[in-house]
Design a protein around this motif. Structure first.
Motif, PDB file in Angstrom:
ATOM      1  N   CYS A 159       0.875  -1.090  -0.018  1.00 19.69           N
ATOM      2  CA  CYS A 159       0.022   0.022  -0.009  1.00 19.69           C
ATOM      3  C   CYS A 159       0.975   1.087   0.204  1.00 19.69           C
ATOM      4  O   CYS A 159       1.908   1.234   0.847  1.00 19.69           O
ATOM      5  CB  CYS A 159      -0.872  -0.123   1.235  1.00 19.69           C
ATOM      6  N   GLY A 160       0.376   2.005  -0.680  1.00 22.25           N
ATOM      7  CA  GLY A 160       1.363   3.548  -0.770  1.00 22.25           C
ATOM      8  C   GLY A 160       0.541   4.617  -0.662  1.00 22.25           C
ATOM      9  O   GLY A 160      -0.553   4.645  -1.271  1.00 22.25           O
ATOM     10  N   VAL A 161       0.991   5.746  -0.275  1.00 25.57           N
ATOM     11  CA  VAL A 161       0.551   7.057  -0.086  1.00 25.57           C
ATOM     12  C   VAL A 161       1.239   7.771  -1.142  1.00 25.57           C
ATOM     13  O   VAL A 161       2.626   7.890  -0.974  1.00 25.57           O
ATOM     14  CB  VAL A 161       0.525   7.684   1.279  1.00 25.57           C
ATOM     15  N   THR A 162       0.741   8.270  -2.171  1.00 26.39           N
ATOM     16  CA  THR A 162       1.495   8.816  -3.294  1.00 26.39           C
ATOM     17  C   THR A 162       0.794  10.200  -3.566  1.00 26.39           C
ATOM     18  O   THR A 162      -0.274  10.576  -3.377  1.00 26.39           O
ATOM     19  CB  THR A 162       1.488   8.182  -4.551  1.00 26.39           C
ATOM     20  N   VAL A 163       1.984  11.458  -3.832  1.00 25.35           N
ATOM     21  CA  VAL A 163       1.468  12.568  -4.250  1.00 25.35           C
ATOM     22  C   VAL A 163       1.900  12.898  -5.806  1.00 25.35           C
ATOM     23  O   VAL A 163       3.178  12.521  -6.012  1.00 25.35           O
ATOM     24  CB  VAL A 163       2.388  13.589  -3.497  1.00 25.35           C
ATOM     25  N   MET A 164       1.204  13.407  -6.656  1.00 22.41           N
ATOM     26  CA  MET A 164       1.510  13.324  -8.039  1.00 22.41           C
ATOM     27  C   MET A 164       1.781  14.960  -8.304  1.00 22.41           C
ATOM     28  O   MET A 164       0.996  15.845  -8.105  1.00 22.41           O
ATOM     29  CB  MET A 164       0.418  13.266  -8.963  1.00 22.41           C
ATOM     30  N   LEU A 188       0.310   3.530 -12.527  1.00 21.70           N
ATOM     31  CA  LEU A 188      -1.366   3.168 -12.613  1.00 21.70           C
ATOM     32  C   LEU A 188      -2.072   4.303 -11.815  1.00 21.70           C
ATOM     33  O   LEU A 188      -3.220   4.689 -11.979  1.00 21.70           O
ATOM     34  CB  LEU A 188      -1.501   1.834 -12.070  1.00 21.70           C
ATOM     35  N   SER A 189      -1.606   4.957 -10.748  1.00 26.41           N
ATOM     36  CA  SER A 189      -2.086   5.878 -10.121  1.00 26.41           C
ATOM     37  C   SER A 189      -2.349   7.178 -10.866  1.00 26.41           C
ATOM     38  O   SER A 189      -3.280   8.118 -10.562  1.00 26.41           O
ATOM     39  CB  SER A 189      -1.312   6.042  -8.906  1.00 26.41           C
ATOM     40  N   SER A 190      -1.756   7.324 -12.091  1.00 23.60           N
ATOM     41  CA  SER A 190      -2.224   8.396 -12.752  1.00 23.60           C
ATOM     42  C   SER A 190      -3.633   8.259 -13.410  1.00 23.60           C
ATOM     43  O   SER A 190      -4.108   9.321 -13.530  1.00 23.60           O
ATOM     44  CB  SER A 190      -1.162   8.507 -14.377  1.00 23.60           C
ATOM     45  N   TYR A 191      -4.259   7.057 -13.470  1.00 23.70           N
ATOM     46  CA  TYR A 191      -5.692   6.956 -13.863  1.00 23.70           C
ATOM     47  C   TYR A 191      -6.527   7.434 -12.896  1.00 23.70           C
ATOM     48  O   TYR A 191      -7.570   7.744 -13.264  1.00 23.70           O
ATOM     49  CB  TYR A 191      -5.791   5.415 -14.347  1.00 23.70           C
ATOM     50  N   VAL A 192      -6.116   7.234 -11.592  1.00 23.83           N
ATOM     51  CA  VAL A 192      -6.951   7.723 -10.689  1.00 23.83           C
ATOM     52  C   VAL A 192      -7.039   9.183 -10.587  1.00 23.83           C
ATOM     53  O   VAL A 192      -8.188   9.883 -10.646  1.00 23.83           O
ATOM     54  CB  VAL A 192      -6.567   7.446  -9.010  1.00 23.83           C
ATOM     55  N   ILE A 193      -5.737   9.877 -11.023  1.00 25.87           N
ATOM     56  CA  ILE A 193      -5.887  11.359 -11.082  1.00 25.87           C
ATOM     57  C   ILE A 193      -6.542  11.730 -12.344  1.00 25.87           C
ATOM     58  O   ILE A 193      -7.267  12.998 -12.179  1.00 25.87           O
ATOM     59  CB  ILE A 193      -4.262  11.759 -11.055  1.00 25.87           C
ATOM     60  N   GLY A 227      -6.934   2.015  -6.614  1.00 28.73           N
ATOM     61  CA  GLY A 227      -6.511   3.316  -6.018  1.00 28.73           C
ATOM     62  C   GLY A 227      -7.672   4.386  -6.041  1.00 28.73           C
ATOM     63  O   GLY A 227      -8.577   4.111  -6.735  1.00 28.73           O
ATOM     64  N   THR A 228      -7.584   4.881  -5.014  1.00 32.75           N
ATOM     65  CA  THR A 228      -8.699   6.248  -4.962  1.00 32.75           C
ATOM     66  C   THR A 228      -7.752   7.397  -4.493  1.00 32.75           C
ATOM     67  O   THR A 228      -6.974   7.459  -3.883  1.00 32.75           O
ATOM     68  CB  THR A 228      -9.860   5.983  -4.064  1.00 32.75           C
ATOM     69  N   ALA A 229      -8.617   8.796  -5.112  1.00 26.17           N
ATOM     70  CA  ALA A 229      -7.748   9.908  -4.701  1.00 26.17           C
ATOM     71  C   ALA A 229      -7.750  10.373  -3.376  1.00 26.17           C
ATOM     72  O   ALA A 229      -8.725  10.383  -2.418  1.00 26.17           O
ATOM     73  CB  ALA A 229      -8.836  11.042  -5.607  1.00 26.17           C
ATOM     74  N   GLY A 239      -3.229  13.592  -4.706  1.00 21.74           N
ATOM     75  CA  GLY A 239      -2.404  12.169  -4.720  1.00 21.74           C
ATOM     76  C   GLY A 239      -3.535  11.066  -4.644  1.00 21.74           C
ATOM     77  O   GLY A 239      -4.700  11.150  -4.911  1.00 21.74           O
ATOM     78  N   VAL A 240      -2.846   9.953  -4.356  1.00 20.73           N
ATOM     79  CA  VAL A 240      -3.652   8.586  -4.722  1.00 20.73           C
ATOM     80  C   VAL A 240      -3.250   7.720  -3.430  1.00 20.73           C
ATOM     81  O   VAL A 240      -1.865   7.612  -3.069  1.00 20.73           O
ATOM     82  CB  VAL A 240      -3.340   7.977  -5.827  1.00 20.73           C
ATOM     83  N   LEU A 241      -4.238   7.050  -2.709  1.00 19.40           N
ATOM     84  CA  LEU A 241      -3.952   5.941  -1.850  1.00 19.40           C
ATOM     85  C   LEU A 241      -4.151   4.779  -2.614  1.00 19.40           C
ATOM     86  O   LEU A 241      -5.369   4.569  -3.090  1.00 19.40           O
ATOM     87  CB  LEU A 241      -4.677   6.158  -0.512  1.00 19.40           C
ATOM     88  N   CYS A 242      -3.561   3.685  -2.639  1.00 22.70           N
ATOM     89  CA  CYS A 242      -3.598   2.439  -3.773  1.00 22.70           C
ATOM     90  C   CYS A 242      -2.990   1.407  -2.765  1.00 22.70           C
ATOM     91  O   CYS A 242      -2.096   1.482  -2.075  1.00 22.70           O
ATOM     92  CB  CYS A 242      -2.676   2.790  -4.952  1.00 22.70           C
ATOM     93  N   VAL A 243      -3.484   0.246  -3.092  1.00 19.46           N
ATOM     94  CA  VAL A 243      -2.979  -0.921  -2.829  1.00 19.46           C
ATOM     95  C   VAL A 243      -2.645  -1.795  -3.900  1.00 19.46           C
ATOM     96  O   VAL A 243      -3.496  -1.793  -5.059  1.00 19.46           O
ATOM     97  CB  VAL A 243      -4.160  -1.589  -2.005  1.00 19.46           C
ATOM     98  N   THR A 244      -1.736  -2.700  -4.084  1.00 21.01           N
ATOM     99  CA  THR A 244      -1.392  -3.707  -5.063  1.00 21.01           C
ATOM    100  C   THR A 244      -0.881  -4.822  -4.616  1.00 21.01           C
ATOM    101  O   THR A 244      -0.804  -5.016  -3.389  1.00 21.01           O
ATOM    102  CB  THR A 244      -0.114  -3.114  -6.048  1.00 21.01           C
ATOM    103  N   ASP A 245      -0.908  -5.765  -5.518  1.00 24.12           N
ATOM    104  CA  ASP A 245      -0.488  -7.495  -5.192  1.00 24.12           C
ATOM    105  C   ASP A 245       0.294  -7.824  -6.624  1.00 24.12           C
ATOM    106  O   ASP A 245      -0.141  -7.456  -7.577  1.00 24.12           O
ATOM    107  CB  ASP A 245      -1.756  -7.884  -4.824  1.00 24.12           C
TER     108      ASP A 245
END
Length: 271
Positions: A159-164, A188-193, A227-229, A239-245
């Motif tokens: 899980c990551g906390v990201t800032v674009m 992939l978080s760019s698609y959330v933004i 991910g969600t904004a 930014g985006v909070l996202c989970v991956t696997d």
């Protein structure tokens, strides 16, 4: 295994004798090997990769702080400068392509994938992200705790906390993996933004044609993504909070989406 350094901004100590201000580096394939394309994101990384061309891949640092080569030199020193001079024009063009479209190495060729579109209000959005204060909170305990809880509750590997901001994605807190700065074009978080009003979910990215050339997908680092904004007080998606696997997920329910939203709101509440 070749790391896609063109998509990851890292720091490394470089030998003082390493060349400076070199162009993006192209390393010819060895016998039975693959083409290696490296598009450095900083002068320090350019010097480091050029040094590796001559001396080999020094990915082990001993107690004295010096890098020790674990492989044989990639090519003889007498050919290094000639190779760099010949390909500088081509690599400059490829670097621009990597910035705008994203580039991934597949076998002996280069495949191009299409990144997420930029929002119409990108300049305002990026400025709001830059001014949010989140960039000054790398590895912040409160944000890391949110990432740990989201990873556990949503049964994911990372899980990551990201800032674009601009062309870069800043992973400022995470659980299950690294933090750092990455090319937004591969994120992939760019698609959330691009569409922040709904969560962006991929149950199995390995069978999604949109991401066939994405290095995180082709290298098996990500198969599931959700991910969600993260929004500021004005409602801007900063930014985006996202989970991956690394394995596909069978489902991501409406309840899961609500939980992801709550965790993202938890980040917003710390602003």
């Amino acid at each position: 295994m070749i790391n896609h350094f063109s998509h990851i901004k890292a720091t490394a100590e470089v030998d003082e004798s390493a060349p400076s201000a070199l162009p993006p580096v192209f390393i010819p394939p060895r016998a039975g090997g693959s083409i290696v394309l490296i598009v450095p994101t900083s002068p320090a990384m350019t010097r480091f990769f050029a040094w590796c061309m001559v001396h080999g891949c020094g990915d082990h640092r001993e107690a004295d702080g010096r890098w020790r080569s674990l492989t044989k030199p990639a090519l003889p020193i007498e050919y290094a400068s000639v190779i760099l001079a010949v390909v500088v024009g081509i690599m400059t063009a490829v670097r621009r392509l990597a910035t705008s479209n994203g580039v991934a190495r597949l076998g002996m060729g280069i495949t191009v994938f299409t990144p997420a579109p930029m929002p119409r209000d990108e300049a305002r959005r990026s400025e709001a992200a830059s001014q949010s204060g989140l960039l000054d909170r790398v590895a912040d305990p409160a944000l890391t705790r949110i990432a740990k809880d989201a990873r556990r509750v949503l049964c994911s590997a990372w899980c990551g906390v990201t800032v674009m901001v601009g062309e870069m994605q800043h992973v400022i807190a995470s659980s299950g993996g690294m933090i750092g700065m990455y090319r937004r074009s591969t994120s992939l978080s760019s698609y959330v933004i691009a569409a922040p009003n709904e969560p962006f979910v991929i149950l199995d990215a390995s069978i999604d044609e949109r991401f066939a050339g994405n290095p995180f997908i082709s290298d098996g680092l990500i198969r599931f993504y959700a991910g969600t904004a993260i929004r500021d007080g004005a409602g801007v998606a900063i930014g985006v909070l996202c989970v991956t696997d690394k394995i596909a997920h069978a489902e991501f329910t409406h309840g899961d989406a609500l939980l992801l939203r709550e965790f993202a709101d938890g980040v917003s509440a710390t602003l």
